[in-house]
Design a protein around this motif. Structure first.
Motif, PDB file in Angstrom:
ATOM      1  N   GLU A   1     -38.457 -45.405 -35.711  1.00 54.39           N
ATOM      2  CA  GLU A   1     -38.144 -45.593 -37.123  1.00 54.39           C
ATOM      3  C   GLU A   1     -37.556 -46.982 -37.377  1.00 54.39           C
ATOM      4  O   GLU A   1     -37.835 -47.621 -38.395  1.00 54.39           O
ATOM      5  CB  GLU A   1     -37.156 -44.515 -37.582  1.00 54.39           C
ATOM      6  N   ALA A   2     -36.760 -47.456 -36.413  1.00 50.36           N
ATOM      7  CA  ALA A   2     -36.174 -48.795 -36.547  1.00 50.36           C
ATOM      8  C   ALA A   2     -37.250 -49.869 -36.552  1.00 50.36           C
ATOM      9  O   ALA A   2     -37.184 -50.848 -37.316  1.00 50.36           O
ATOM     10  CB  ALA A   2     -35.183 -49.043 -35.411  1.00 50.36           C
ATOM     11  N   GLN A   3     -38.284 -49.696 -35.693  1.00 53.05           N
ATOM     12  CA  GLN A   3     -39.385 -50.654 -35.679  1.00 53.05           C
ATOM     13  C   GLN A   3     -40.129 -50.652 -37.008  1.00 53.05           C
ATOM     14  O   GLN A   3     -40.499 -51.706 -37.546  1.00 53.05           O
ATOM     15  CB  GLN A   3     -40.347 -50.326 -34.520  1.00 53.05           C
TER      16      GLN A   3
ATOM     17  N   ARG B   1     -30.357 -47.575 -42.421  1.00 50.19           N
ATOM     18  CA  ARG B   1     -30.131 -47.078 -41.069  1.00 50.19           C
ATOM     19  C   ARG B   1     -31.374 -46.340 -40.569  1.00 50.19           C
ATOM     20  O   ARG B   1     -32.171 -45.815 -41.353  1.00 50.19           O
ATOM     21  CB  ARG B   1     -28.926 -46.143 -41.039  1.00 50.19           C
ATOM     22  N   SER B   2     -31.503 -46.303 -39.243  1.00 51.45           N
ATOM     23  CA  SER B   2     -32.634 -45.624 -38.605  1.00 51.45           C
ATOM     24  C   SER B   2     -32.114 -44.625 -37.578  1.00 51.45           C
ATOM     25  O   SER B   2     -31.143 -44.902 -36.856  1.00 51.45           O
ATOM     26  CB  SER B   2     -33.561 -46.638 -37.936  1.00 51.45           C
TER      27      SER B   2
ATOM     28  N   THR C   1     -34.180 -43.202 -35.065  1.00 50.35           N
ATOM     29  CA  THR C   1     -34.850 -43.383 -33.778  1.00 50.35           C
ATOM     30  C   THR C   1     -35.313 -44.817 -33.633  1.00 50.35           C
ATOM     31  O   THR C   1     -35.327 -45.601 -34.595  1.00 50.35           O
ATOM     32  CB  THR C   1     -36.066 -42.445 -33.682  1.00 50.35           C
TER      33      THR C   1
ATOM     34  N   ARG D   1     -38.895 -49.767 -39.941  1.00 54.94           N
ATOM     35  CA  ARG D   1     -38.039 -50.364 -40.971  1.00 54.94           C
ATOM     36  C   ARG D   1     -38.000 -51.884 -40.861  1.00 54.94           C
ATOM     37  O   ARG D   1     -37.924 -52.598 -41.862  1.00 54.94           O
ATOM     38  CB  ARG D   1     -36.622 -49.778 -40.858  1.00 54.94           C
ATOM     39  N   LYS D   2     -38.028 -52.412 -39.628  1.00 55.41           N
ATOM     40  CA  LYS D   2     -38.021 -53.867 -39.444  1.00 55.41           C
ATOM     41  C   LYS D   2     -39.287 -54.478 -40.035  1.00 55.41           C
ATOM     42  O   LYS D   2     -39.252 -55.505 -40.736  1.00 55.41           O
ATOM     43  CB  LYS D   2     -37.904 -54.212 -37.963  1.00 55.41           C
TER      44      LYS D   2
END
Length: 455
Positions: free
Chosen positions: A410-412, A404-405, A407, A414-415
């Motif tokens: 952070e999601a970018q 999980r992310s 923000t 993690r991707k």
């Protein structure tokens, strides 16, 4: 007075004409009079939408996948191959029927070349000779019958030749336990399999492959056992007539075969019991089969029996039983390869239960051999290593994809990280473990039991 009378007549005429709904002379228009609009005729009812045309499905377009996927012995016989029309082939015993076409050629003192149809009385008519009865004449005797008829009129110098040109078109009913009962077209020489195949074949869950009846009226003209065709290649030729019925009777008893057999299928039998000897002839166990397991499913209690192949011949089977052919073999010897720096053979045959110490006694080392750095590679360990690697990679994939992310940034990240890790996982899946067992530093390695295929 005359002018007043004329105006009055014109007005009366105009009123009458306008009331009638017509003004051919334009009098009403000149006087400024107009007729009331006649009510419009009611619109014709909208034509009904024609019913959707129902198109029948040609037999060759039937989906035969159910037959091909069935585990019933003989179900894959009906795949549409018999339904495809081919050239009519006449056998010598074919009996001429009404509607058949006969090609007759006469030459010499009298000449004739005609294609004649057998009439409802069973005759063909030859000019100067008359009617010749050919109904029921065998194909191989047709030439002789026509030749004898010609000789009764022409004593010499006239020669004849006669042969069947086309069989009678017939329509045959196919009923009983088939996929699509109905009326199907063909010729009197087409095989019974052709008509059953057009009907989609025998329903493997309901129909019998041991008793297919050919009926004409109330008489049963033939009974066909398809196991004779499937196992021995014997198929009786039945000459069909218009209106005949091919009836597939319901299935009787069934027994399932599994395991080491060429035909692991469900087999049908008609008697109350089936001997294991007969089943072996149908199922054809493989050469490595040594034993047979029988699962009794009849009654309220499920029982298991186990026999060797030699003693299984006396076993009697019942409806619903299951039979599994197995290989109950005990290991006798194993093979082990020895590679690397040594002066001995590379492959050894050892008794089952041999140890690494037993093997080392047969190996002659050279002066370059390092006896303390022996390596062992084992197939069973290689398989377990492969399974553990796949499980670890699967766990890594789940962890990466479910992270999980908090923000968007952070999601970018993690991707991007997940894409790199997944690429690495795909590459890691192609890794082949070696199956190496570390024994170099073990003091008890000489007692290690060897397995078949060790290196």
């Amino acid at each position: 007075m005359l002018r007043f009378t004329t105006v009055l007549l014109i007005c009366l005429y105009s009123a009458a004409v306008i009331a009638a709904g017509s003004d051919p002379m334009g009098v009403g228009a000149a006087l400024g009079l107009s007729a009331k609009q006649a009510p419009a005729a009611p619109a014709a009812d909208k034509p009904a939408t024609p019913a959707k045309e129902i198109r029948t499905q040609p037999p060759q377009f039937f989906d035969y996948s159910t037959n091909l996927a069935s585990d019933v012995f003989g179900a894959n016989l009906f795949s549409g191959a018999f339904a495809r029309q081919g050239a009519t082939q006449f056998n010598p015993d074919y009996a001429v029927a009404i509607g058949d076409q006969v090609q007759v050629r006469i030459w010499g003192a009298y000449e004739l070349d005609n294609l004649l149809t057998v009439d409802p009385k069973g005759n063909i008519f030859l000019p100067h000779i008359g009617p010749v009865n050919v109904l029921g004449v065998r194909n191989q005797d047709l030439q002789l019958v026509v030749e004898l008829a010609a000789r009764r009129t022409f004593r010499s110098n006239v020669y004849t030749y006669a042969n069947l040109a086309a069989a009678q078109p017939v329509r045959v009913f196919v009923g009983g336990s088939v996929h699509r009962p109905g009326l199907y077209s063909g010729t009197s020489m087409d095989s019974l399999l052709n008509y059953v195949d057009q009907a989609g074949g025998i329903d493997p869950e309901r129909g019998s492959f041991l008793n297919i009846q050919v009926k004409r009226g109330t008489d049963v003209r033939a009974q066909i056992n398809l196991y004779d065709f499937l196992l021995d290649g014997r198929m009786p030729l039945v000459q069909l007539a218009d209106g005949d019925v091919i009836f597939v009777t319901p299935r009787r008893n069934i027994v399932r075969v599994m395991g080491l057999a060429e035909n692991p299928k469900r087999f049908e039998f008609t008697a109350a019991h089936l001997t294991m000897t007969d089943l072996i002839q149908w199922a054809k166990p493989l050469s490595q089969a040594t034993n047979v397991r029988v699962i009794r499913n009849s009654g309220t209690v499920k029982n298991l029996e186990y026999y060797s192949m030699e003693e299984s011949g006396r076993v009697s089977l019942q409806n619903g039983d299951e039979v599994e052919f197995t290989a109950d073999k005990k290991p006798g010897t194993i093979t082990v390869r020895v590679e690397g720096e040594h002066l001995s053979a590379q492959e050894y045959v050892l008794p089952y239960g041999a140890t690494l110490g037993d093997l080392m006694q047969n190996v002659r080392f050279s002066e370059r051999s390092d006896q303390e750095s022996i390596q062992l590679f084992r197939l069973s360990v290689k398989g377990r290593q492969k399974m553990m690697l796949q499980a670890a990679l699967k766990s890594l994939e789940v962890t990466v994809l479910t992270a999980r992310s908090a923000t968007v940034e952070e999601a970018q990240l993690r991707k991007t990280e997940a894409d790199l890790i997944l690429q690495w996982v795909e590459r890691a899946k192609s890794i082949e473990p070696t199956g190496q067992v570390l024994i170099a530093q073990s003091s008890s390695r000489g007692q290690l039991l060897l397995e078949n295929g060790d290196i």
